[in-house]
Design a protein around this motif. Structure first.
Motif, PDB file in Angstrom:
ATOM      1  N   ILE A   1      41.725  39.853  47.241  1.00  9.28           N
ATOM      2  CA  ILE A   1      41.343  39.608  45.847  1.00  9.28           C
ATOM      3  C   ILE A   1      41.950  38.321  45.304  1.00  9.28           C
ATOM      4  O   ILE A   1      41.305  37.576  44.588  1.00  9.28           O
ATOM      5  CB  ILE A   1      41.723  40.838  44.987  1.00  9.28           C
ATOM      6  CG1 ILE A   1      40.786  41.983  45.370  1.00  9.28           C
ATOM      7  CG2 ILE A   1      41.663  40.521  43.503  1.00  9.28           C
ATOM      8  CD1 ILE A   1      40.979  43.248  44.640  1.00  9.28           C
ATOM      9  N   ILE A   2      43.204  38.039  45.643  1.00 14.94           N
ATOM     10  CA  ILE A   2      43.880  36.848  45.109  1.00 14.94           C
ATOM     11  C   ILE A   2      43.379  35.601  45.835  1.00 14.94           C
ATOM     12  O   ILE A   2      43.446  35.501  47.059  1.00 14.94           O
ATOM     13  CB  ILE A   2      45.412  36.967  45.259  1.00 14.94           C
ATOM     14  CG1 ILE A   2      45.925  38.150  44.452  1.00 14.94           C
ATOM     15  CG2 ILE A   2      46.099  35.680  44.812  1.00 14.94           C
ATOM     16  CD1 ILE A   2      47.386  38.482  44.698  1.00 14.94           C
ATOM     17  N   LYS A   3      42.895  34.642  45.056  1.00 14.25           N
ATOM     18  CA  LYS A   3      42.394  33.387  45.626  1.00 14.25           C
ATOM     19  C   LYS A   3      43.364  32.234  45.404  1.00 14.25           C
ATOM     20  O   LYS A   3      43.280  31.217  46.065  1.00 14.25           O
ATOM     21  CB  LYS A   3      41.022  33.039  45.027  1.00 14.25           C
ATOM     22  CG  LYS A   3      39.968  34.091  45.299  1.00 14.25           C
ATOM     23  CD  LYS A   3      39.810  34.319  46.789  1.00 14.25           C
ATOM     24  CE  LYS A   3      38.906  35.479  47.108  1.00 14.25           C
ATOM     25  NZ  LYS A   3      39.021  35.974  48.458  1.00 14.25           N
ATOM     26  N   GLY A   4      44.300  32.401  44.455  1.00 11.51           N
ATOM     27  CA  GLY A   4      45.283  31.355  44.206  1.00 11.51           C
ATOM     28  C   GLY A   4      46.176  31.733  43.035  1.00 11.51           C
ATOM     29  O   GLY A   4      45.810  32.560  42.200  1.00 11.51           O
ATOM     30  N   ILE A   5      47.365  31.140  42.994  1.00 12.28           N
ATOM     31  CA  ILE A   5      48.320  31.382  41.909  1.00 12.28           C
ATOM     32  C   ILE A   5      48.875  30.044  41.455  1.00 12.28           C
ATOM     33  O   ILE A   5      49.376  29.260  42.270  1.00 12.28           O
ATOM     34  CB  ILE A   5      49.485  32.292  42.369  1.00 12.28           C
ATOM     35  CG1 ILE A   5      48.954  33.657  42.830  1.00 12.28           C
ATOM     36  CG2 ILE A   5      50.501  32.486  41.232  1.00 12.28           C
ATOM     37  CD1 ILE A   5      50.017  34.566  43.433  1.00 12.28           C
ATOM     38  N   ASP A   6      48.779  29.783  40.157  1.00  9.99           N
ATOM     39  CA  ASP A   6      49.366  28.588  39.549  1.00  9.99           C
ATOM     40  C   ASP A   6      50.656  29.037  38.865  1.00  9.99           C
ATOM     41  O   ASP A   6      50.639  29.495  37.730  1.00  9.99           O
ATOM     42  CB  ASP A   6      48.392  27.969  38.543  1.00  9.99           C
ATOM     43  CG  ASP A   6      48.965  26.738  37.859  1.00  9.99           C
ATOM     44  OD1 ASP A   6      50.132  26.374  38.128  1.00  9.99           O
ATOM     45  OD2 ASP A   6      48.241  26.135  37.044  1.00  9.99           O
TER      46      ASP A   6
END
Length: 175
Positions: free
Chosen positions: A149-154
């Motif tokens: 589900i997670i595609k990226g974290i800023d």
């Protein structure tokens, strides 16, 4: 002192002996590295300050605690099952390499199909995975935090980019 100005380090499990000593369960990693001179005890929703006379760490998650003016088993018994807090200014700063998925609480969840869903209000840990909670269109929406589900974290911008499975939001938005 308000609860939002503090962070929870654990709770009082039980009394020990007759002189007011208490056994703590500590669920905050790194509490032994903080110089604790006082704590706040949650009594009926109000944070009441107590000065620490001594604290002895037994293992990773347990300690024995003496508080000033708590010198009998009766006084200590009144604090059993209460949560302990410290002011936010004592909370150790995490290095970027210590960042975990639990740290995305407060981040804005952005779905690649539906756009901004809202702030992650809570993260609950289950044996198999972490579940995040957001308030979307006045409904509580839960979704797993995993590699699918997670595609990226800023981290600096406070945003987490996700791709929710088709139909997941529909389940919550149906009346």
């Amino acid at each position: 002192m308000k609860t939002e100005d503090c962070f929870r380090i654990g709770s009082i499990l039980k009394t020990k002996g007759l002189k007011g000593e208490m056994q703590l369960y500590i669920d905050f990693e790194g509490a032994e590295k903080i110089k604790i001179t006082s704590v706040f005890v949650d009594l009926a929703g109000k944070l009441v300050p107590y000065f620490v006379t001594s604290i002895k760490y037994l293992q990773k998650s347990q300690a024995y605690l003496f508080l000033e003016d708590i010198d009998t088993i009766e006084k200590a018994s009144a604090l059993v099952k209460k949560d302990l807090y410290l002011p936010n200014k004592l909370k150790p700063k995490k290095k970027k390499d210590e960042f975990t998925l639990k740290d995305v609480k407060g981040f804005i969840a952005v779905d690649e199909t539906h756009g901004e869903l809202g702030e992650i209000l809570d993260i609950v840990e289950y044996p198999q995975q972490l579940i995040a909670t957001v308030q979307y269109k006045n409904k509580e929406v839960l979704f797993p935090l995993n590699v699918d589900i997670i595609k990226g974290i800023d981290v600096d911008g406070g945003e987490i980019y996700i791709a929710l499975p088709d139909g997941l939001l529909d389940v919550y938005l149906e009346d």
